[in-house]
Design a protein around this motif. Structure first.
Motif, PDB file in Angstrom:
ATOM      1  N   LEU A  94       0.805  -1.216   0.000  1.00  0.00           N
ATOM      2  CA  LEU A  94       0.000   0.000   0.000  1.00  0.00           C
ATOM      3  C   LEU A  94       0.840   1.270   0.000  1.00  0.00           C
ATOM      4  O   LEU A  94       0.288   2.364  -0.118  1.00  0.00           O
ATOM      5  CB  LEU A  94      -0.914   0.008   1.233  1.00  0.00           C
ATOM      6  CG  LEU A  94      -2.085  -0.966   1.232  1.00  0.00           C
ATOM      7  CD1 LEU A  94      -2.805  -0.925   2.575  1.00  0.00           C
ATOM      8  CD2 LEU A  94      -3.056  -0.628   0.101  1.00  0.00           C
ATOM      9  N   LEU A  95       2.156   1.152   0.119  1.00  0.00           N
ATOM     10  CA  LEU A  95       2.964   2.347   0.307  1.00  0.00           C
ATOM     11  C   LEU A  95       2.901   3.281  -0.897  1.00  0.00           C
ATOM     12  O   LEU A  95       2.748   4.496  -0.732  1.00  0.00           O
ATOM     13  CB  LEU A  95       4.421   1.968   0.594  1.00  0.00           C
ATOM     14  CG  LEU A  95       5.372   3.150   0.807  1.00  0.00           C
ATOM     15  CD1 LEU A  95       4.875   4.057   1.923  1.00  0.00           C
ATOM     16  CD2 LEU A  95       6.781   2.656   1.118  1.00  0.00           C
ATOM     17  N   ARG A  96       3.010   2.739  -2.099  1.00  0.00           N
ATOM     18  CA  ARG A  96       3.028   3.613  -3.276  1.00  0.00           C
ATOM     19  C   ARG A  96       1.729   4.409  -3.424  1.00  0.00           C
ATOM     20  O   ARG A  96       1.771   5.636  -3.566  1.00  0.00           O
ATOM     21  CB  ARG A  96       3.338   2.813  -4.530  1.00  0.00           C
ATOM     22  CG  ARG A  96       3.461   3.695  -5.770  1.00  0.00           C
ATOM     23  CD  ARG A  96       4.009   2.925  -6.952  1.00  0.00           C
ATOM     24  NE  ARG A  96       4.047   3.761  -8.138  1.00  0.00           N
ATOM     25  CZ  ARG A  96       4.980   4.660  -8.408  1.00  0.00           C
ATOM     26  NH1 ARG A  96       5.965   4.846  -7.541  1.00  0.00           N
ATOM     27  NH2 ARG A  96       4.955   5.368  -9.508  1.00  0.00           N
ATOM     28  N   LEU A  98       0.523   8.990   8.533  1.00  0.00           N
ATOM     29  CA  LEU A  98       0.748   7.919   9.504  1.00  0.00           C
ATOM     30  C   LEU A  98       0.604   6.549   8.837  1.00  0.00           C
ATOM     31  O   LEU A  98       1.409   5.633   9.077  1.00  0.00           O
ATOM     32  CB  LEU A  98      -0.234   8.056  10.659  1.00  0.00           C
ATOM     33  CG  LEU A  98      -0.160   6.970  11.745  1.00  0.00           C
ATOM     34  CD1 LEU A  98       1.215   6.961  12.407  1.00  0.00           C
ATOM     35  CD2 LEU A  98      -1.258   7.184  12.787  1.00  0.00           C
ATOM     36  N   ALA A  99      -0.401   6.390   7.989  1.00  0.00           N
ATOM     37  CA  ALA A  99      -0.592   5.131   7.281  1.00  0.00           C
ATOM     38  C   ALA A  99       0.596   4.838   6.372  1.00  0.00           C
ATOM     39  O   ALA A  99       1.041   3.683   6.259  1.00  0.00           O
ATOM     40  CB  ALA A  99      -1.889   5.179   6.471  1.00  0.00           C
ATOM     41  N   ALA A 100       1.135   5.864   5.718  1.00  0.00           N
ATOM     42  CA  ALA A 100       2.299   5.671   4.853  1.00  0.00           C
ATOM     43  C   ALA A 100       3.520   5.246   5.665  1.00  0.00           C
ATOM     44  O   ALA A 100       4.301   4.379   5.228  1.00  0.00           O
ATOM     45  CB  ALA A 100       2.593   6.957   4.081  1.00  0.00           C
ATOM     46  N   ALA A 150       9.728  11.880   7.848  1.00  0.00           N
ATOM     47  CA  ALA A 150       9.899  13.321   7.662  1.00  0.00           C
ATOM     48  C   ALA A 150       8.598  13.961   7.181  1.00  0.00           C
ATOM     49  O   ALA A 150       8.192  15.024   7.670  1.00  0.00           O
ATOM     50  CB  ALA A 150      11.024  13.591   6.665  1.00  0.00           C
ATOM     51  N   ALA A 151       7.927  13.299   6.227  1.00  0.00           N
ATOM     52  CA  ALA A 151       6.660  13.828   5.731  1.00  0.00           C
ATOM     53  C   ALA A 151       5.605  13.824   6.838  1.00  0.00           C
ATOM     54  O   ALA A 151       4.800  14.763   6.952  1.00  0.00           O
ATOM     55  CB  ALA A 151       6.176  13.012   4.538  1.00  0.00           C
ATOM     56  N   GLY A 152       5.625  12.781   7.671  1.00  0.00           N
ATOM     57  CA  GLY A 152       4.660  12.709   8.764  1.00  0.00           C
ATOM     58  C   GLY A 152       4.888  13.769   9.818  1.00  0.00           C
ATOM     59  O   GLY A 152       3.935  14.378  10.326  1.00  0.00           O
TER      60      GLY A 152
END
Length: 317
Positions: free
Chosen positions: A9-11, A79-81, A101-103
């Motif tokens: 699911l990451l992409r 958070l899911a990523a 970093a994005a989170g």
């Protein structure tokens, strides 16, 4: 292939996070352009008694509160990523760092947004809020692209001077965004009728912004021609061409909005355009290199066969 992240699911989560960060910029523009910047006059609550908007606050409260809700949704996506990056098999540190970093940028956005409200929409704080969004767009774009790459050393696909030209183009693109933020802080759309501006001459900073835009378009066109001249990969040439087209469209919107005294709809389109120019710039940088999952193995050399002597015919009695 082991390690290919798009099997998880990451992409799609990374792409969703990228799109959501762009959407946050657009909704932030709606907050400012509808004078809803103080629709929720305090932070972290919307009023002194409520975390949500109230009917008495009207449409401005709804718009500002809606922007805050989108920030929460964005945090959940981030958070899911991060969880998806941690569950990768094999686990890849580069993806975890980018996702983290994005989170972390999302609560950072919330804090800066709160300071924006508490300082009555200080234009410099508002500008910082926008620039952090540009940083998050870069991080989520990198995360999305890295899910299709390995962790081997980066390999450049074009001659050495061209990545340097591309990096210079990206630097000027970032400068255009920064100066555009300063132009916005000097203009009329403050987010609230009582919010102050940065005090700079709008005409002067607008001219500086336009000069940088001309420089950016010139560098982008030069990069496109150079990539064609060296017969670079088709994806790189296409990325540079897209960048030029997006820049021209954004420049046209900018000139029209300036000479029509900044109508709200064009200002909103210009802010969306800034995001698209930035993404197109990042796309060029990524198109010039690759990171394979495995080292490329050279093809085995052909084995030379020694010539054999023709058989001697047996004499017939």
């Amino acid at each position: 292939m082991p390690g290919v992240s798009n099997r998880t699911l990451l992409r799609p989560l990374a792409l969703t996070s990228l799109i959501a960060n762009i959407a946050l910029v657009v909704t932030g523009a709606a907050v400012r352009l509808t004078k809803s910047g103080l629709g929720c006059p305090t932070w972290p609550r919307c009023t002194d008694e409520s975390y949500t908007t109230t009917p008495e606050m009207g449409i401005n409260g709804v718009i500002e509160f809606g922007n805050r809700v989108l920030g929460i949704v964005l945090g959940l996506i981030a958070l899911a990523a991060l969880v998806a990056a941690l569950l990768e098999k094999p686990r890849r540190r580069s993806l975890i760092i980018l996702a983290l970093a994005a989170g972390l940028g999302i609560p950072g956005q919330g804090v800066i947004g709160g300071i924006t409200v508490l300082t009555d929409l200080n234009p410099w704080v508002v500008g910082l809020h926008f620039l952090l969004s540009m940083t998050l767009i870069a991080l989520t774009y990198a995360l999305w692209k890295r899910t299709r790459e390995g962790d081997r050393p980066r390999r450049t696909l074009v001659p050495t001077p061209l990545p340097t030209l591309a990096r210079l183009t990206a630097l000027i693109s970032a400068a255009v965004i920064v100066v555009g933020v300063i132009v916005t802080g000097s203009g009329p759309h403050a987010g609230d009728a009582g919010a102050r501006r940065n005090g700079l001459d709008p005409e002067l900073v607008s001219q500086a912004h336009a000069d940088l835009v001309f420089l950016l378009i010139g560098l982008s066109v030069a990069l496109w021609y150079a990539l064609r001249a060296v017969k670079a990969p088709r994806a790189a040439i296409r990325a540079a061409g897209i960048l030029v087209v997006v820049e021209l469209a954004q420049g046209l919107i900018g000139f029209i909005q300036y000479f029509t005294h900044l109508p709200v709809i064009l200002v909103a389109a210009h802010m969306l355009g800034a995001c698209l120019v930035w993404v197109a710039t990042l796309n060029v940088l990524w198109s010039l290199r690759e990171r394979p999952f495995h080292e490329a193995r050279p093809a085995p050399a052909p084995v030379a066969l020694e010539p054999t002597e023709p058989a001697t015919p047996t004499p017939v009695a």
